[in-house]
Design a protein around this motif. Sequence first.
Motif, PDB file in Angstrom:
ATOM      1  N   TRP A 161      37.665  32.518  38.210  1.00 43.03           N
ATOM      2  CA  TRP A 161      37.499  33.348  39.100  1.00 43.03           C
ATOM      3  C   TRP A 161      38.631  33.506  40.199  1.00 43.03           C
ATOM      4  O   TRP A 161      39.237  32.591  40.501  1.00 43.03           O
ATOM      5  N   LEU A 162      39.235  34.832  41.141  1.00 46.05           N
ATOM      6  CA  LEU A 162      40.082  34.548  41.745  1.00 46.05           C
ATOM      7  C   LEU A 162      39.393  34.617  42.954  1.00 46.05           C
ATOM      8  O   LEU A 162      38.425  35.455  43.477  1.00 46.05           O
ATOM      9  N   ASP A 163      40.115  34.010  43.812  1.00 44.76           N
ATOM     10  CA  ASP A 163      39.813  33.934  45.880  1.00 44.76           C
ATOM     11  C   ASP A 163      40.930  34.971  46.142  1.00 44.76           C
ATOM     12  O   ASP A 163      41.673  33.952  46.969  1.00 44.76           O
ATOM     13  N   PHE A 164      40.545  36.130  45.830  1.00 41.27           N
ATOM     14  CA  PHE A 164      41.289  36.682  46.893  1.00 41.27           C
ATOM     15  C   PHE A 164      40.546  38.433  46.639  1.00 41.27           C
ATOM     16  O   PHE A 164      39.930  38.488  45.352  1.00 41.27           O
ATOM     17  N   ILE A 165      40.772  39.235  47.591  1.00 42.29           N
ATOM     18  CA  ILE A 165      39.991  40.682  47.462  1.00 42.29           C
ATOM     19  C   ILE A 165      41.025  41.624  48.440  1.00 42.29           C
ATOM     20  O   ILE A 165      41.690  40.834  49.511  1.00 42.29           O
ATOM     21  N   GLN A 166      41.504  42.434  48.172  1.00 39.77           N
ATOM     22  CA  GLN A 166      42.138  43.766  48.781  1.00 39.77           C
ATOM     23  C   GLN A 166      42.127  44.868  48.526  1.00 39.77           C
ATOM     24  O   GLN A 166      42.166  44.930  46.574  1.00 39.77           O
ATOM     25  N   ARG A 167      41.750  45.586  48.937  1.00 38.66           N
ATOM     26  CA  ARG A 167      41.449  47.499  47.945  1.00 38.66           C
ATOM     27  C   ARG A 167      42.231  47.697  47.693  1.00 38.66           C
ATOM     28  O   ARG A 167      42.223  48.351  46.633  1.00 38.66           O
ATOM     29  N   SER A 168      43.722  47.944  47.593  1.00 37.57           N
ATOM     30  CA  SER A 168      44.467  48.415  47.079  1.00 37.57           C
ATOM     31  C   SER A 168      44.899  47.743  45.232  1.00 37.57           C
ATOM     32  O   SER A 168      44.958  47.948  44.522  1.00 37.57           O
ATOM     33  N   PHE A 169      44.754  46.221  45.379  1.00 35.46           N
ATOM     34  CA  PHE A 169      44.768  45.738  44.312  1.00 35.46           C
ATOM     35  C   PHE A 169      43.695  45.766  43.279  1.00 35.46           C
ATOM     36  O   PHE A 169      43.752  45.888  42.396  1.00 35.46           O
ATOM     37  N   THR A 170      42.279  46.164  43.567  1.00 40.92           N
ATOM     38  CA  THR A 170      41.325  47.166  43.532  1.00 40.92           C
ATOM     39  C   THR A 170      41.805  48.255  42.790  1.00 40.92           C
ATOM     40  O   THR A 170      40.883  48.370  41.669  1.00 40.92           O
ATOM     41  N   GLU A 171      42.249  49.248  43.217  1.00 40.30           N
ATOM     42  CA  GLU A 171      42.068  50.402  43.252  1.00 40.30           C
ATOM     43  C   GLU A 171      43.378  50.635  41.791  1.00 40.30           C
ATOM     44  O   GLU A 171      43.484  52.074  41.256  1.00 40.30           O
ATOM     45  N   ASN A 172      44.480  49.956  42.531  1.00 39.76           N
ATOM     46  CA  ASN A 172      46.013  49.778  41.604  1.00 39.76           C
ATOM     47  C   ASN A 172      45.723  50.046  39.799  1.00 39.76           C
ATOM     48  O   ASN A 172      46.726  49.717  39.237  1.00 39.76           O
ATOM     49  N   GLY A 173      44.780  48.816  39.687  1.00 44.33           N
ATOM     50  CA  GLY A 173      44.642  48.852  38.525  1.00 44.33           C
ATOM     51  C   GLY A 173      44.855  47.635  38.257  1.00 44.33           C
ATOM     52  O   GLY A 173      44.558  46.406  37.031  1.00 44.33           O
ATOM     53  N   SER A 174      45.158  46.078  38.985  1.00 43.55           N
ATOM     54  CA  SER A 174      45.535  45.169  39.153  1.00 43.55           C
ATOM     55  C   SER A 174      45.177  44.003  38.635  1.00 43.55           C
ATOM     56  O   SER A 174      44.509  43.205  38.485  1.00 43.55           O
ATOM     57  N   LEU A 175      43.735  44.524  39.497  1.00 43.71           N
ATOM     58  CA  LEU A 175      42.398  43.828  39.122  1.00 43.71           C
ATOM     59  C   LEU A 175      41.314  43.771  37.899  1.00 43.71           C
ATOM     60  O   LEU A 175      41.610  42.723  36.861  1.00 43.71           O
ATOM     61  N   LYS A 176      41.306  44.511  37.142  1.00 47.42           N
ATOM     62  CA  LYS A 176      41.157  45.563  35.726  1.00 47.42           C
ATOM     63  C   LYS A 176      42.552  44.336  35.038  1.00 47.42           C
ATOM     64  O   LYS A 176      41.522  44.195  33.794  1.00 47.42           O
ATOM     65  N   LYS A 177      43.133  44.476  34.956  1.00 45.96           N
ATOM     66  CA  LYS A 177      44.409  43.956  34.363  1.00 45.96           C
ATOM     67  C   LYS A 177      44.324  42.514  34.085  1.00 45.96           C
ATOM     68  O   LYS A 177      44.540  41.989  33.341  1.00 45.96           O
TER      69      LYS A 177
END
Length: 959
Positions: free
Chosen positions: A31-47
């Motif tokens: 699991w990742l201990d990190f959250i940020q709106r842009s990170f989710t919106e720009n596809g980085s999280l899904k990657k």
Amino acid sequence: MDVDHKSHDHKSDGRGANPLVALSKHGQSPWLDFIQRSFTENGSLKKLVDEDGLRGVTSNPAIFEKAMGAGTEYDPQMKELLAHETLSAGELYEKLAITDIQATAKVMHPVFVETKGLDGYVSLEVSPYLAFDTVGTTEEARRLWKAVHRENLMIKIPGTKEGIPAFETVTSEGISVNVTLLFSLDAYKNVLEAYIKGLEARHAKGQDISKIASVASFFVSRIDGKIDAEIDKRVAAGDKDADALKALRGKVAIANAKIAYQHYLDVTKSARWQKLAAAGANPQRLLWASTGTKDKAYSDVLYVDSLIGADTVNTIPPATFDAFRDHGKVSDSLTHDVAGATHVMAEQKRLGLNLDAVTETLVTEGCASFCDAFDKLLGAVANKQRTFLGDKLIAQEAHLPGEFAAAVKAEVENWRKHGKLRKLWARDPSVWTGGEEAKWLKWLDIVDERLAHVDELEAFAKEVRAKGFTDVLLLGMGGSSLGPEVIAETFGGHEGFPTLHVLDSTDPQQVVTYEKSVDLKKTLFIVSSKSGGTLEPNILKAYFFAAAEKALGHAPGSHFVAVTDPGSHMEAVARKDGFWKIFYGEKEIGGRFSVLSNFGLVPAAASGLNVRHFLHSALHGVREAAASVPPEENDALKLGVILGVGATTFGRDKVTIVASPAIYDLGAWLEQLIAESTGKRGKGLIPIDDETLGAASVYGKDRVFAYLRLKDAPCPHQEKAIKALRDAGEPVVTLDLADKIQVAQAFFHWEFATAVAGSVLGIDPFDQPDVEASKVETKKLTNAFNETGALPPETPFAKDGPFAFYADGTNAKALGTGDVVAILKAHFGRVKAGDYVGVLAYVERDTATREWIQKVRLGLRDALKVATAAEFGPRFLHSTGQAYKGGPDTGVFLQITADDVADLGVPGEKYTFGVVKAAQARGDFDVLSERHRRALRVHVSGSLDVGLKLLAEAIAKAV
């Protein structure tokens, strides 16, 4: 964290598969201990999900603080929310956070589906402030679960002794939980037991337990940080066990985790657990938290490499996530050399490293750390919110001398560190004296409550207008009259609505003046009395009820409205006399805190003020002072601290109120609020209102200046004088109002500040023990009049022309029996630095007398270099009178009484208005004397104009 979409293909030179992906083969979920709106919106999280096998996301206040506190990515949503709602910083943060959590949950949901609810979660933490509050944690977990409304959400609850029962309760209700801040084996055992009990309770009720998931966040690196520091300290000191100690460096945390995992394995093999598993229960997996390496001597992936095992999770910070992808080593390390882990645990105990104490400390520090981070987060949100709202809010700026500023900063930090702001909002009386304060705090909620029922007030306003009243005459005293007076003086008339007048005097001349200023046939009378037993509103009601009946030629009940507390004497009177309406106050709000209740709103509505708009402005003040606005960003709290610290630490207990001409009457209301709230038990703040500012040289070092400035209509003289005071190093707090309607905000802002100041002073700001003393003495005198037809005789200790002088024996002896100038000279000769002079005039309050008292008080100030209070009786008895009698013994009082030109009878009573006023003056003076105050009464016979002129001349000669 690699956020720019670079390839995550591990070992592009062919050295092996991605270690993060390989973890799943060993039963562990990264699991990742990190959250940020842009990170989710720009596809980085899904990657990360697609390429690295990411299986979950956790958040905490520190993570959100970094995300929201910097940059502008959250600004558009903030502006949109603030355009439609009036929110506290905490409410605004929560809406932002929920948006992030929901978006992240959407990205992770395919993992949730793929793993049949084992993974794919995103965690949202209950407020860290609730770490030691079982009920609060339970309620907030339920609320957040409902608000986010995502099946792959986990609510984070701290594993404190208070948090664990909350966890058990919400588990039984079907809420998935990430239990955090676990450091010790015992704490983990309690958490696992609570999980099982929660599932058992739910299963016993026949409810589904297969949709519940939980993880137990077991913290790792922080343990080594503490233990290693102790090892290094002892080794440096030449400890005899140095070698054995050094051998434990970097090993205790991992050993502790391995032993916890063994407990997990044992429990899951038990018949008790197997019964739940057969019903579909998911195991509560151990989640390794705090897995970033703090010591650079260790591998940067130490706490990932060493803790890989089946049915576990590792929540990995971004840098460690990248590092493990690059060079992590995957093996079943968690079950490797358990005997060695057992040996390490035995050794730390033998060597006295005291892991139990370390873990207890880490829980306390962890909770404090999350609270600190949450304070920073909410502070950042509050700061941005204030910027976006701009002129919708009162702006406060303090100019304080260096030591004063430092002391205020320290006290503000004390409030933050000990959570006193949250305790205040939680109605905890320990904020003050631990007495009955909690019974008087309904004013904290009254704006929301009145907004919920504002339709009633608006309907009343329409009815008043339809009836064609030309005037509204409010009959009240103190808290019932001073707030409405501010509204009348500040907002004036409104087209189509009657003019609001406020009568708060028993002076017969003043009563007649108000009677003549209105058309009795077209006047709506508002009788305003909280208790319903206060003398003045009752006799004013009796007088005007009879006068209106005579003018109308019939029973005038349809022209009368009462504002009073439920069950009061005034309610009974209103019902008996057929009043048109009865509006109720709140028993849990004291009079001086009642302006935003019906006591202020009913006359405001009757006079045509837009009460909805007024209350919405007040709501900004409420939200700006909310429990979620950290003390450093909480201007109302800071104002209270400034006033309290000024008095207790620097002897600056005189609060000089300076208000722009268009909002000048705020000062009279503030006088009562401050004086009656704080002036008691020998302590207190002495408010000084309506004093034309002079040069800095006329002031001692006992003042704090409060400048209430209407930004679009400042007074040039005030601006110049305030600048001079600042330049001279005097403490000045400026509150800028962008519009008159923000007077509503100012009401709450000062109420809150006064409550805080009371805490700093160490008193109960909601009682008024010395006001009652004057009432008792007054009642004795009026009873005596009813029995004998006269007030008890009194003998002056000296006379001179139209003046007769009265004082108790001690004061009379100190003043002598000379002429008027000699007596006044002796009286004012007792004034010392840090004192104040109170000129208390029991005469009609009109333009001429107000000009007279101002001239006298300024002459005294400039000659004696002390603060001066200019007050009219009996009005001030329900205001500053409390502080004069119960506050610090620094007042020197000159009471002025005079013959009445004419008197008025009180219907149904033997006594007259003149008798009541005389009894009030004498009762007031008797209590001042009883409290050993330096007090002199001068009675003026004959022409009042001539007498006051001569008295002013004598005072000028005396000083």
